[in-house]
Write a protein that holds these residues in place. Structure first.
Motif, short mmCIF file in Angstrom:
data_model
loop_
_atom_site.label_atom_id
_atom_site.label_comp_id
_atom_site.label_asym_id
_atom_site.label_seq_id
_atom_site.Cartn_x
_atom_site.Cartn_y
_atom_site.Cartn_z
N ILE A 273 -3.39 -4.90 3.44
CA ILE A 273 -4.41 -4.25 2.62
C ILE A 273 -3.76 -3.79 1.32
O ILE A 273 -2.58 -3.47 1.29
N HIS A 274 -4.49 -3.83 0.25
CA HIS A 274 -4.03 -3.47 -1.10
C HIS A 274 -3.06 -4.49 -1.66
O HIS A 274 -2.56 -4.31 -2.77
N GLY B 4 0.20 4.16 0.62
CA GLY B 4 -0.05 5.05 1.74
C GLY B 4 0.66 4.56 2.98
O GLY B 4 1.35 5.32 3.66
N VAL B 5 0.55 3.27 3.24
CA VAL B 5 1.11 2.71 4.47
C VAL B 5 2.63 2.66 4.42
O VAL B 5 3.31 2.85 5.43
N ASP C 26 -9.99 -3.78 4.87
CA ASP C 26 -10.11 -2.51 4.13
C ASP C 26 -11.24 -2.62 3.12
O ASP C 26 -11.00 -2.94 1.97
N PRO D 158 -0.93 -3.31 11.19
CA PRO D 158 0.06 -3.02 10.12
C PRO D 158 0.32 -4.18 9.17
O PRO D 158 0.69 -3.97 8.02
N ILE E 46 0.03 1.42 -5.14
CA ILE E 46 0.97 0.48 -4.53
C ILE E 46 2.41 0.94 -4.73
O ILE E 46 2.71 1.71 -5.63
N HIS F 258 0.86 -1.18 0.00
CA HIS F 258 0.00 0.00 0.00
C HIS F 258 0.91 1.24 0.00
O HIS F 258 1.73 1.40 0.89
N LYS G 45 -4.12 1.82 -8.92
CA LYS G 45 -3.87 0.99 -7.74
C LYS G 45 -2.66 1.60 -7.05
O LYS G 45 -1.57 1.62 -7.62
N ARG H 253 -9.88 -10.39 0.20
CA ARG H 253 -9.79 -8.99 -0.21
C ARG H 253 -10.92 -8.21 0.42
O ARG H 253 -12.08 -8.62 0.33
N GLN I 82 -9.99 -3.05 -3.26
CA GLN I 82 -8.87 -2.94 -4.20
C GLN I 82 -8.89 -4.09 -5.21
O GLN I 82 -9.42 -5.16 -4.93
N GLY J 29 -1.89 6.75 4.48
CA GLY J 29 -2.92 6.52 3.48
C GLY J 29 -3.78 7.76 3.26
O GLY J 29 -3.60 8.79 3.90
#
Lengths: 472, 472
Positions: free
Chosen positions: B431-432, A219-220, B121, B427, A320, A217, A318, B117, B92, B404
């Motif tokens: 996700i994604h 963002g993370v 999230d 953490p 990533i 991700h 996406k 999935r 996602q 994010g």
């Protein structure tokens, strides 16, 4: 008795019929799913060569290479020189398919133009040889050619001839010859006959850069871990300086710099940058500073990106940090660059440009292709240009250098004979691109030049060809 | 009377059954082929919210946005504050599919871990709200919640919420509230409760670079015309300097630099770079020089490449100068960067880094997402941390900032109410990424905190929430 030219004109329908049949076989050597088609393609040419009279035709599929064809037609003349014609029957992939105006493997004719994948590169050019030898026999009243004719038709040239040297070693005893005639090149224009005197070598590789073991991700994790797509881009950017010079250390060490005389020959070749751009459908020139377009293509090495991949490529977005990124890279080489040395230099460059946290791997496709440079002061070269000139009504034949790559240097090294290029492709044939085409008239010119060349080479004689001197 | 915690533990099977049903619907908003699934997903949640007692539930599909769900459960208490819970039901994309250990839309349970999935999230987190309000009612003996509860469940958050502001404008009259509770974030660790106080904004774009109008033979043209893949790589390389700072002019102009006090709060958050790397499955850290990992993620903007494409990507090699090359780019933003200003700055950067003969186009996905920063000295923030602390047995709740992006800033601006984050992702939820998972126990903690929060916010009262002062 008919002339070579008349015979060829009369048999133009045979040429078209052969093209139509052979071009329907999608022998794409780069795509494993098409390897059966490559075999079918070899078989088609085998049958065709037999049909016109070659007494011995074989498919060579006895090694890791894709099927090649070897054909031999001994001359009845005592002391006739032996000529080895080289070409390839495999073709390039066809994507992007949607840009083709006609299906690539359904040949279509529009006036003098025949369109299909492989029309010019290289099936059309091999077919002119079949017509050429028929014309040679008909016009000279012979039942065997004036020279012993050998054809070596490779099946994986469009994949960089990865096993060609092995094939040459395995069948070396069949390949003795006094001259090699390579038929896989082009001319300046339909009314400007020319012959290639140089081909670039090439090494190709897939560069993979691996970052995190999974897509993250952005963002993370974004901004805190290395991104392999960014690292890949930075490495590619470092390949050239702002003047277009390749920055791989040692890359130019063995390059033969152009002499003033050679630059003068380049300058004689009619060339118009605007017309070149129009054919390229490009809006600008770009290359190594200090060289003309023809010099850049014929006499200077390159580092080129052929493809990019990695991360998300679909619709939408996406966000990533991708786990992997890839680039297809190719390096065109010129005399006297050595593929093995260049591969090593690029390996070192990649290692030096791989940032912490990124794992890079560079997978080379085989051992590469050596560059080839033909001397222009030999009897072989003279016989070739005489034949071409005759086919083009006495026009002068200009020496050129092509930027493409073939296994010529390997072939020359294996058989130890001089080599010349007889090819009639045109700059706008769109080989390797959608809508590849060929001019049927140019194929007829090729057939005619070949017919003359067998007579001419017989006149020169084996001894003079081999010694490199003209006969007394 | 059962406690909130007991009720939730007793009804854990309901939570799991809901997860199992909803997660089977592949509502991928980024992929148009899945838009029917996004609609099915909205309908599923609508039915589920009705089933537990929400008297008014609607699907909002009356605009260009993908179906959103709005649910409202008025409190019977006079003067009860109104809470607007925000989350999203779209998910996602799932590629690369081959890295999933189980099919992404067939939920599998392994102990406390549920994989699919959207598990964390954001479907799992929305489902804890359904269980949370049931626990709130059961434990307090109410037939309506202590606060008027509104749920706004978006259907295109994973595509960057391109129409969210339009949706907010269209339904503004239904969205009056005293506080917004965002449920789409995570915590530091299962035993370290925390709440997000900042989210990065984001703008995303597809950068296309076009060179020649067709793929060119890299032998015939290579080295003499510009290569769009090389140009793309050089532009991407120019995005950062060697210290990891973004080089787009003006990019940092509006960034709120961290104060010493804020850096001290960042330092209090337990964080171990080695553990972070292990979760990231990355072999190194990389980012803007001079900042810690958490600061880089929470308080610094980024420029990231999410995908690369162009030229030949198949098996073997195709020696072309490609006609086109593409990159998916995303820029994470922090307060007070303005998406529109950043898009303009990147537009200018791309124009300045497009070499002659290359045509660049940058297609932005919507208007972008604003960054969001939550003040930590308000009654709303206090009520949230009290509820979380109670769910985590009295543990202190740390403020964090996530890297994010969500539409929080837009939501806050539209409704004009304070905003807090209640989310229980972990953490390592991936996700994604392939193998996304959620801890069912964490979802129970989320449900428990929500149940307490409705009681707590009712105690604070609407006036104090809105004024930002604690009640006398």
């Amino acid at each position: 008795v008919t002339s070579e030219r008349e015979f060829i004109a009369d048999h133009r329908p045979d040429l078209i019929a052969d093209l139509d049949e052979w071009l329907r076989i999608p022998g794409i050597s780069a795509i494993p799913d098409h390897h059966g088609d490559v075999a079918r393609s070899a078989q088609w040419f085998t049958d065709a060569a037999r049909a016109i009279g070659f007494p011995a035709v074989e498919v060579w599929a006895d090694g890791p290479w894709l099927p090649a064809v070897f054909a031999e037609w001994p001359s009845a003349e005592p002391d006739a020189p032996t000529v080895l014609v080289y070409g390839h029957h495999d073709v390039q992939p066809v994507d992007p398919l949607q840009l083709w105006e006609h299906p690539p493997f359904e040949p279509t004719i529009d006036g003098d133009v025949l369109r299909a994948r492989g029309a010019a590169d290289d099936k059309g050019q091999l077919l002119f040889h079949l017509l050429g030898v028929r014309a040679h026999l008909a016009a000279t009243g012979r039942s065997t050619p004036a020279v012993t004719l050998k054809l070596l038709i490779e099946g994986e040239e469009e994949s960089g001839s990865p096993h060609f040297e092995e094939l040459l070693r395995a069948h070396r005893d069949r390949l003795d010859c006094d001259i090699v005639v390579v038929t896989d090149t082009g001319m300046i224009a339909a009314d400007v006959p020319s012959t290639v005197t140089g081909m670039r070598g090439m090494v190709t590789a897939t560069l993979s850069m691996h970052g995190p073991d999974l897509d993250l991700h952005s963002g993370v994790f974004g901004g805190a871990v290395p991104n392999p797509a960014t690292a890949l881009a930075r490495l590619i950017a470092a390949l050239h300086d702002d003047a277009g010079r390749v920055q791989v250390p040692g890359f130019y060490d063995d390059v033969l710099e152009l002499t003033d005389a050679e630059r003068e020959l380049f300058a004689r070749v009619p060339h118009d940058d605007d017309a070149f751009l129009q054919v390229a459908q490009s809006r600008a020139l770009h290359g190594e500073a200090g060289y003309s377009t023809l010099e850049r293509i014929g006499a200077r090495p390159t580092a080129e990106v052929n493809g990019l991949a990695g991360g998300y490529q679909g619709a939408g977005h996406k966000t990533i940090v991708p786990s992997d990124a890839y680039a297809k890279l190719s390096f065109r080489l010129v005399a006297d660059q050595d593929p093995a040395k260049i591969m090593k230099a690029v390996d070192d460059f990649v290692a030096a440009h791989t940032p912490p946290g990124i794992t890079a791997s560079l997978e080379w496709d085989g051992a590469g292709v050596r560059p080839c440079l033909v001397p222009i002061d030999t009897p072989a070269y003279q016989a070739l240009t005489d034949a071409l000139s005759a086919a083009f009504d006495g026009a002068a034949v200009l020496p050129t250098r092509e930027g493409g790559s073939g296994p010529e240097a390997a072939l020359q090294q294996a058989v130890g004979a001089p080599l010349v290029f007889l090819g009639v492709g045109l700059p706008d044939d769109q080989i390797h691109a959608p809508n590849e085409k060929v001019s049927i008239t140019m194929l007829q010119k090729g057939a005619e030049a070949a017919a003359y060349l067998w007579t001419g080479l017989a006149r020169v004689g084996a001894a003079a060809l081999a010694s490199g001197r003209t006969p007394a």
